[in-house]
Design a protein around this motif. Structure first.
Motif, PDB file in Angstrom:
ATOM      1  N   ARG A  99     -29.552 -11.273  17.456  1.00 12.18           N
ATOM      2  CA  ARG A  99     -29.560  -9.905  17.957  1.00 12.18           C
ATOM      3  C   ARG A  99     -30.216  -8.997  16.905  1.00 12.18           C
ATOM      4  N   PRO A 100     -30.871  -7.930  17.315  1.00  9.87           N
ATOM      5  CA  PRO A 100     -31.436  -7.010  16.314  1.00  9.87           C
ATOM      6  C   PRO A 100     -30.315  -6.278  15.586  1.00  9.87           C
ATOM      7  N   LYS A 101     -30.554  -5.944  14.320  1.00 14.00           N
ATOM      8  CA  LYS A 101     -29.531  -5.235  13.557  1.00 14.00           C
ATOM      9  C   LYS A 101     -29.406  -3.785  13.986  1.00 14.00           C
ATOM     10  N   CYS A 102     -30.408  -3.290  14.686  1.00 10.40           N
ATOM     11  CA  CYS A 102     -30.444  -1.882  15.068  1.00 10.40           C
ATOM     12  C   CYS A 102     -29.228  -1.520  15.925  1.00 10.40           C
ATOM     13  N   VAL A 103     -28.616  -0.336  15.622  1.00  9.19           N
ATOM     14  CA  VAL A 103     -27.481   0.118  16.404  1.00  9.19           C
ATOM     15  C   VAL A 103     -27.848   1.339  17.253  1.00  9.19           C
ATOM     16  N   ALA A 104     -29.144   1.620  17.375  1.00  6.92           N
ATOM     17  CA  ALA A 104     -29.640   2.720  18.205  1.00  6.92           C
ATOM     18  C   ALA A 104     -28.992   4.052  17.859  1.00  6.92           C
ATOM     19  N   CYS A 105     -28.916   4.341  16.556  1.00  6.19           N
ATOM     20  CA  CYS A 105     -28.298   5.604  16.148  1.00  6.19           C
ATOM     21  C   CYS A 105     -29.259   6.769  16.332  1.00  6.19           C
ATOM     22  N   GLY A 106     -30.552   6.500  16.354  1.00 13.21           N
ATOM     23  CA  GLY A 106     -31.517   7.562  16.632  1.00 13.21           C
ATOM     24  C   GLY A 106     -31.984   8.320  15.417  1.00 13.21           C
ATOM     25  N   LEU A 107     -31.691   7.819  14.211  1.00 12.59           N
ATOM     26  CA  LEU A 107     -32.171   8.545  13.029  1.00 12.59           C
ATOM     27  C   LEU A 107     -33.671   8.379  12.830  1.00 12.59           C
ATOM     28  N   CYS A 108     -34.205   7.180  13.092  1.00  7.51           N
ATOM     29  CA  CYS A 108     -35.622   6.968  12.797  1.00  7.51           C
ATOM     30  C   CYS A 108     -36.541   7.797  13.711  1.00  7.51           C
TER      31      CYS A 108
END
Lengths: 166, 402
Positions: free
Chosen positions: A67-76
């Motif tokens: 799974r991707p490590k990304c947690v879709a927090c939206g900072l980038c």
């Protein structure tokens, strides 16, 4: 006063012999010919060595189960000065947030690396790679699968392994 | 409803038999995308009209839609010949407005960067100017040395030109291991190349003939025209912001401000050559006093917590999110900050209304002002001298058009 003014002396235009000037130049050139500094890089025959801090093509880190490590927090996408990241977040049945869509337009990207600087889970990285030529423009929009399958090393900047780069 | 405006182009005086010749915008001798409309009488320049705007990227307006830290990547694209210097000046202006005092290490690192960029920019000027008068060899030697500075950029910031290395309150990262040794090596070996190039040019009869007495501007006219930097000092005015309005403890460094006597192309050459040597002196002193310690200020308003803290500690994580999503808040007010750039007085003017973005960001561009004197300098000279005068002003079009 440690800072002083220095008036530059001008040599008089006495050495008007163009031949002498040319010969003097030739002397220096010949000296270099006999004792050459090898500065030309034979790219692409010889691979270019990039510095470990090089900011290049992106890469998404993955967990051991794929799974991707990304947690879709939206900072980038918030911090990106070029607005090149498109992110749509979702939630799976265990309540973990994950990116449904994660696209980076490598054409718009200016490789400042701020996405990696702000990522709180070390998911998105810029990497030590620059050879990303393609035949069509569409291929430059990297989707999540492609970002996860990049295999070049990531940059040493903003890496907890190196305290000098924060 | 848009109104259309026509731009008046200079018309040749047909009765006198003068000719209108267009140099550029795609011409290597204009050092960028500069278009020069010249009215010529045979080989003699009667009138010049520089036509700029071919590289207009609207940086200042774009800045009004970026948060304070997001502007940094714009600044290094403005002057791509001295990117780190522009990065530094911008954040220095913002820090002045915030009343933020950066750490001692950060100060020295920025001094290192700025002096390195001065050499970096002057080397390009040296190489291309020599090419314009027909000397090809100095170009190759200068670019070999520039390549070493590119390597230093790459090692420090991860990019060769688009460095974006500063942040409000510090730098993107600390210097990597071994970087100062590399820079020291450059400081000690670079004078050899400089001597070699001076051997080729300083007393070279061809070079003297092409530069002495060309494009003279006396001191009072240079001041009137708004000249700054090496161009002004070549006319004999010892105005240097590092000396006259010191910042970052420049008054404690020991160096000379070179000034010329006549203000012609040759003096501009001499002054820049000497400035490179003086920059090496400053670099040497700054390297000796580089302290250890933090590079970023410990101020929760601007500094991101470290990655390790952010991933292990809830408070740091919240702090991190707040800084990134809300941006840095700069108190309302305006502020002008100028440094001695490689091309002249480089100033940044920022206006804040207390929000996360500037409401105005303005650059005081040294090359823009320097270019405006070109018509006055070149009139009455030959076309080949026009190329030399234009080269000797050391302009960069990215910053002129912005």
């Amino acid at each position: 006063m440690p800072i002083s003014t220095k008036i530059m002396e001008r040599p008089e235009a006495v050495e008007t012999s163009y031949l002498r000037a040319a010969l003097k130049g030739m002397k220096i050139t010949l000296k270099h010919m006999l004792n050459p500094k090898k500065v030309t890089q034979q790219y692409p025959e010889v691979e270019t060595r990039l510095h470990p801090r090089w900011r290049g093509t992106h890469r998404m880190e993955v967990h051991a189960d794929g799974r991707p490590k990304c947690v879709a927090c939206g900072l980038c996408p918030t911090v990106c000065p070029a607005n090149c990241i498109r992110l749509v977040g979702g939630e799976d049945d265990q309540g973990n947030r994950y990116p449904v869509v994660y696209e980076i337009d490598e054409f718009r990207c200016i490789f400042c690396g701020m996405c990696q600087e702000v990522c709180p889970v070390e998911a998105i990285h810029v990497g030590q790679d620059f050879e990303n030529a393609e035949y069509t423009r569409e291929r430059f929009v990297y989707d999540l699968d492609r970002l996860m399958n990049q295999d070049h090393p990531t940059t040493l900047l903003w890496d907890p392994a190196d305290p000098l780069s924060e | 409803m848009t109104t259309q405006r026509t731009i008046e182009l200079p018309q040749p005086n047909m009765e006198s038999g003068n000719m209108l010749v267009n140099i550029g915008p795609q011409h290597p001798a204009t050092h960028g995308v500069l278009r020069l409309l010249c009215e010529l009488d045979g080989e003699t320049v009667i009138k010049i009209d520089p036509d700029i705007g071919y590289l207009h990227s609207s940086f200042e307006k774009l800045g009004e839609y970026r948060t304070w830290n997001q502007i940094i990547p714009l600044t290094d694209r403005m002057d791509y010949l001295a990117p780190l210097m522009y990065n530094c000046v911008y954040v220095m202006a913002v820090e002045k407005l915030m009343g933020l005092e950066v750490t001692e290490r950060c100060k020295i690192v920025r001094v290192l960067c700025m002096e390195m960029e001065r050499i970096f920019s002057h080397l390009l000027w040296l190489g291309t100017t020599a090419i314009d008068v027909g000397a090809f060899t100095p170009f190759l030697y200068a670019f070999q040395e520039r390549e070493r500075i590119y390597k230093l950029h790459e090692a420090f910031t991860g990019a060769r030109i688009t460095t974006s290395a500063t942040r409000v309150g510090g730098m993107m990262a600390d210097l990597p291991e071994g970087w100062t040794d590399q820079l020291k090596d450059f400081v000690y070996t670079f004078p050899d190349t400089l001597d070699e190039i001076e051997n080729l040019l300083t007393r070279n009869g061809i070079h003297l003939g092409r530069t002495q007495g060309i494009g003279c501007i006396p001191a009072d006219e240079a001041i009137n025209a708004g000249f700054t930097g090496p161009n002004l000092r070549a006319s004999g005015v010892d105005y240097d912001l590092r000396k006259d309005r010191p910042y970052y403890d420049y008054e404690s460094y020991e160096f000379d401000v070179p000034v010329g006597t006549k203000g012609d192309c040759y003096d501009r050459y001499l002054v820049r050559m000497e400035e490179m040597r003086q920059s090496l002196k400053i670099l040497d002193q700054a390297l000796a006093r580089l302290p250890d310690g933090r590079i970023n200020v410990d101020d929760p308003r601007v500094s991101l917590p470290s990655k390790t803290d952010c991933m292990n500690d809830m408070e740091s994580m919240i702090h991190h999110f707040k800084i990134v999503t809300e941006g840095i808040r700069v108190p309302p007010g305006d502020c002008y900050f100028a440094v001695e750039g490689s091309k002249g007085e480089l100033g940044m003017y920022v206006v804040s209304d207390g929000g996360e973005k500037p409401i105005r960001w303005r650059v005081r561009p040294p090359s823009f002002v320097n270019l405006s004197v070109l018509p006055q300098l070149a009139e009455g000279h030959q076309v080949s001298d026009l190329i030399m005068i234009n080269a000797s002003l050391d302009i960069v079009l990215g910053e002129i058009d912005r």
